[in-house]
Design an enzyme around this catalytic site. Structure first.
Site, PDB file in Angstrom:
ATOM      1  N   LYS A  15       0.980  -1.275   0.018  1.00  0.00           N
ATOM      2  CA  LYS A  15      -0.035   0.021   0.132  1.00  0.00           C
ATOM      3  C   LYS A  15       0.837   1.369   0.096  1.00  0.00           C
ATOM      4  CE  LYS A  15      -1.957  -1.480   3.848  1.00  0.00           C
ATOM      5  NZ  LYS A  15      -1.150  -2.847   3.898  1.00  0.00           N
ATOM      6  N   GLY A  39       3.017  -0.758   8.848  1.00  0.00           N
ATOM      7  CA  GLY A  39       4.551  -0.486   8.656  1.00  0.00           C
ATOM      8  C   GLY A  39       4.413  -0.358   6.931  1.00  0.00           C
TER       9      GLY A  39
HETATM   10  P1  GDP Z   1       2.374  -2.168   3.188  1.00  0.00           P
HETATM   11  O1  GDP Z   1       2.083  -2.532   4.606  1.00  0.00           O
HETATM   12  O2  GDP Z   1       1.050  -2.647   2.351  1.00  0.00           O
HETATM   13  O3  GDP Z   1       2.582  -0.736   2.756  1.00  0.00           O
HETATM   14  O4  GDP Z   1       3.508  -3.091   2.550  1.00  0.00           O
HETATM   15  P2  GDP Z   1       5.014  -3.228   3.289  1.00  0.00           P
HETATM   16  O5  GDP Z   1       5.749  -1.936   2.882  1.00  0.00           O
HETATM   17  O6  GDP Z   1       4.749  -3.697   4.622  1.00  0.00           O
HETATM   18  O7  GDP Z   1       5.552  -4.611   2.400  1.00  0.00           O
HETATM   19  C1  GDP Z   1       5.935  -4.488   1.239  1.00  0.00           C
HETATM   20  C2  GDP Z   1       6.881  -4.857   0.968  1.00  0.00           C
HETATM   21  O8  GDP Z   1       7.213  -4.947  -0.327  1.00  0.00           O
HETATM   22  C3  GDP Z   1       7.926  -3.395   0.961  1.00  0.00           C
HETATM   23  O9  GDP Z   1       9.076  -3.915   1.415  1.00  0.00           O
HETATM   24  C4  GDP Z   1       8.030  -2.735  -0.508  1.00  0.00           C
HETATM   25  O10 GDP Z   1       9.127  -2.168  -0.495  1.00  0.00           O
HETATM   26  C5  GDP Z   1       8.115  -3.984  -1.182  1.00  0.00           C
HETATM   27  N1  GDP Z   1       7.223  -3.809  -2.484  1.00  0.00           N
HETATM   28  C6  GDP Z   1       6.311  -3.327  -2.873  1.00  0.00           C
HETATM   29  N2  GDP Z   1       5.749  -3.283  -4.090  1.00  0.00           N
HETATM   30  C7  GDP Z   1       6.848  -4.078  -4.687  1.00  0.00           C
HETATM   31  C8  GDP Z   1       7.040  -5.129  -5.770  1.00  0.00           C
HETATM   32  O11 GDP Z   1       6.092  -4.882  -6.796  1.00  0.00           O
HETATM   33  N3  GDP Z   1       8.020  -5.960  -6.103  1.00  0.00           N
HETATM   34  C9  GDP Z   1       8.995  -6.012  -4.733  1.00  0.00           C
HETATM   35  N4  GDP Z   1      10.035  -7.145  -5.055  1.00  0.00           N
HETATM   36  N5  GDP Z   1       8.805  -5.633  -3.766  1.00  0.00           N
HETATM   37  C10 GDP Z   1       7.681  -4.596  -3.455  1.00  0.00           C
HETATM   38  P1  IMO Z   2       0.261  -2.910   7.236  1.00  0.00           P
HETATM   39  O1  IMO Z   2      -0.649  -1.694   7.319  1.00  0.00           O
HETATM   40  C1  IMO Z   2       0.254  -7.311   8.321  1.00  0.00           C
HETATM   41  C2  IMO Z   2      -1.763  -8.229  12.173  1.00  0.00           C
HETATM   42  C3  IMO Z   2      -0.735  -8.681  13.320  1.00  0.00           C
HETATM   43  C4  IMO Z   2      -1.399  -9.725  14.054  1.00  0.00           C
HETATM   44  C5  IMO Z   2      -2.837  -8.951  14.025  1.00  0.00           C
HETATM   45  C6  IMO Z   2      -3.273  -8.248  15.124  1.00  0.00           C
HETATM   46  O2  IMO Z   2       1.731  -2.712   7.380  1.00  0.00           O
HETATM   47  O3  IMO Z   2      -0.350  -3.901   6.238  1.00  0.00           O
HETATM   48  P2  IMO Z   2      -2.450  -5.978  16.236  1.00  0.00           P
HETATM   49  O4  IMO Z   2      -1.375  -5.284  16.696  1.00  0.00           O
HETATM   50  O5  IMO Z   2      -3.207  -5.050  15.095  1.00  0.00           O
HETATM   51  O6  IMO Z   2      -3.601  -5.726  17.320  1.00  0.00           O
HETATM   52  O7  IMO Z   2      -2.301  -7.326  15.503  1.00  0.00           O
HETATM   53  O8  IMO Z   2      -2.944  -8.129  12.873  1.00  0.00           O
HETATM   54  N1  IMO Z   2      -1.215  -6.968  11.634  1.00  0.00           N
HETATM   55  C7  IMO Z   2      -0.692  -6.651  10.450  1.00  0.00           C
HETATM   56  N2  IMO Z   2      -0.426  -7.734   9.542  1.00  0.00           N
HETATM   57  N3  IMO Z   2       0.391  -5.722   8.003  1.00  0.00           N
HETATM   58  C8  IMO Z   2      -0.069  -4.963   8.975  1.00  0.00           C
HETATM   59  O9  IMO Z   2      -0.170  -3.521   8.690  1.00  0.00           O
HETATM   60  C9  IMO Z   2      -0.503  -5.414  10.363  1.00  0.00           C
HETATM   61  N4  IMO Z   2      -1.039  -4.748  11.330  1.00  0.00           N
HETATM   62  C10 IMO Z   2      -1.556  -5.687  12.256  1.00  0.00           C
HETATM   63  O10 IMO Z   2       0.288  -9.423  12.675  1.00  0.00           O
HETATM   64  O11 IMO Z   2      -1.582 -10.739  13.352  1.00  0.00           O
HETATM   65 MG    MG Z   3       3.171  -3.190   6.139  1.00  0.00          MG
END
Ligand code: GDP
Ligand code: IMO
Ligand code: MG
Length: 421
Positions: A15, A39
């Site tokens: 996202k 995160g």
């Molecule tokens: P979010 O919580 O949905 O914002 O996703 P996160 O940042 O927690 O996890 C997504 C991870 O995948 C991050 O390390 C991004 O930099 C990485 N990422 C996002 N899009 C792509 C993609 O198309 N390919 C690869 N290899 N990594 C990506």
């Molecule tokens: P983003 O925005 C993935 C998961 C936790 C746990 C459950 C409940 O980065 O996609 P909490 O601390 O919210 O009470 O935990 O939800 N969880 C996530 N998993 N991405 C997240 O956020 C999460 N935020 C919470 O791992 O299973």
């Molecule tokens: Mg995340």
């Protein structure tokens, strides 16, 4: 123009990357639920930013808002503001607004989160950020709001009423009751610094929309972690679906123009709970290693599996997506065959939609379609036509199976590694 972006799986769909990619076209980017359990990673100009509270549009000129539907740990926010300043990004009150009613995560919420989790026989695997207990207090009308930490007298008065029950609850769970009154001076110090950031988010957004401005709502977590519609009890404590953007920001549903679902080309989950297509084998290891599937907030390894069509169908219903962004297609490179979960077998019956109950979902056996893979590096693809035939086939089949257009395809973490299909 009001656009909502949510995660269509269990979080970490990318996202942050998609919001960053779109943010230059928006005047406001706003968080509407969740807290620093999120995160969101933004990779731009050679730097990687891991954001927990500040909306992922921070690298552009957009106004950033934290809405009253979120729960906010002010210490984490200050750390994030400092991290961004070190990288030359100033987050001034002109840039960021925090709603006066935003629930504050107190030290006792974090203590209760970890104490309660340690007592659970069946764990949830929370991020231990106090999220659930902060929302308990919102619903129980015992919350501390942003406006309370900005005024010493308000906070002291609120705590006089709240602290005794927190002491009792912490004691009951075997923790240190002193936590209930700890950190107050630090919170007041931060409250003073954050006072100029306080705003009325609903008013700002509605005014912006009336004057023709563009607003982007950034979801946290993912659809199947939704507190109402998710895989209870293995969910987070807020509503993560698109409708929550309206309630969380104070914008009517008639104002929504676009709803974009971010979905990985496979699936991951952190923490406990059913994941029918999970691969506890070399396929899962490939996805984890190639996709860097380790929690942005907790560093925990993410559980990985094949793309789950029934779960995607449910996400599309729950969010009413107008289009989708398919991320991390590059991570599938080198896997052959690829598998798509078309439906499930449950107690001798074949079903194409997830069952309501989590224990039934846990009992579902995926029915897979095998597809040929590809070995070419696709991270430099900038157009659908740059992809190998089998990658194009994979995307087109996903579109057909979920009955939904994939508007954006992401082939790497960088901002430029995305194209409109
Ligand atoms: P979010 O919580 O949905 O914002 O996703 P996160 O940042 O927690 O996890 C997504 C991870 O995948 C991050 O390390 C991004 O930099 C990485 N990422 C996002 N899009 C792509 C993609 O198309 N390919 C690869 N290899 N990594 C990506
Ligand atoms: P983003 O925005 C993935 C998961 C936790 C746990 C459950 C409940 O980065 O996609 P909490 O601390 O919210 O009470 O935990 O939800 N969880 C996530 N998993 N991405 C997240 O956020 C999460 N935020 C919470 O791992 O299973
Ligand atoms: Mg995340």
């Amino acid at each position: 123009m009001f656009t909502v972006i949510t995660g269509a799986q269990f979080g970490d769909e990318g996202k942050g990357k998609i919001v960053d990619m779109m943010a230059s076209q928006y005047d406001i980017v706003a968080r509407f639920q969740g807290g620093d359990n999120a995160g969101h990673t933004v990779v731009a100009e050679g730097k990687t930013y891991k954001l927990h509270l500040i909306p992922s549009g921070v690298l552009f000129d957009a106004r950033l808002l934290i809405g009253p539907g979120t729960v906010m740990n002010p210490k984490i926010l200050m750390e994030e503001i400092a991290m961004l300043a070190e990288n030359g990004v100033e987050v001034t009150p002109q840039k960021l607004g925090i709603d006066a009613k935003t629930s504050i995560i107190m030290p006792y919420h974090i203590a209760l989160d970890s104490l309660r989790e340690s007592r659970r026989t069946v764990k949830i695997g929370t991020t231990n950020r106090g999220i659930g207990f902060a929302y308990v207090d919102k619903v129980g009308r015992d919350e501390i709001q942003m406006s309370d930490i900005a005024e010493k007298n308000r906070l002291i008065k609120r705590l006089e009423e709240i602290a005794p029950q927190k002491e009792a609850a912490i004691k009951e769970l075997g923790g240190d009751p002193g936590v209930a009154r700890s950190g107050i001076e630090e919170y007041l110090e931060i409250g003073k610094k954050l006072k100029p950031y306080i705003t009325d988010v609903s008013k700002e957004i509605n005014q912006a929309l009336k004057s023709g401005k563009k607003v982007l709502a950034e979801g946290a977590q993912g659809t199947h972690l939704d507190i109402i519609h998710g895989t209870q009890k293995f969910v987070t404590s807020s509503s993560t679906v698109a409708g929550s953007a309206c309630s969380g920001l104070g914008v009517g549903p008639t104002k929504v123009d676009r709803v974009i679902g971010v979905i990985k080309a496979y699936i991951t989950r952190v923490g406990e709970g059913p994941l029918p297509t999970e691969q506890k084998n070399e396929v899962g290891e490939h996805l984890r290693d190639m996709g860097g599937e380790f929690g942005t907030t907790t560093g925990r390894p993410r559980r990985c599996g094949w793309f789950d069509v029934p779960l995607a169908r449910k996400s599309i219903n729950l969010n009413g997506y107008s289009s989708m962004a398919l991320t991390k297609l590059d991570v599938l490179t080198g896997l052959d065959p690829l598998k798509l979960c078309l439906e499930y077998s449950l107690k001798g019956k074949v079903i194409d939609y997830p069952p309501e109950l989590s224990d039934e979902l846990a009992g579902c056996e995926p029915v897979y379609l095998d597809l040929p893979g590809w070995n070419e590096d696709i991270s430099d693809a900038r157009d659908f036509s740059d992809l190998p035939d089998n990658a194009r086939l994979y995307i087109e089949l996903v579109e057909e199976l979920i009955g939904m257009e994939i508007e954006y395809v992401s082939v790497g973490p960088g901002r430029v590694q995305t194209f409109v299909k």
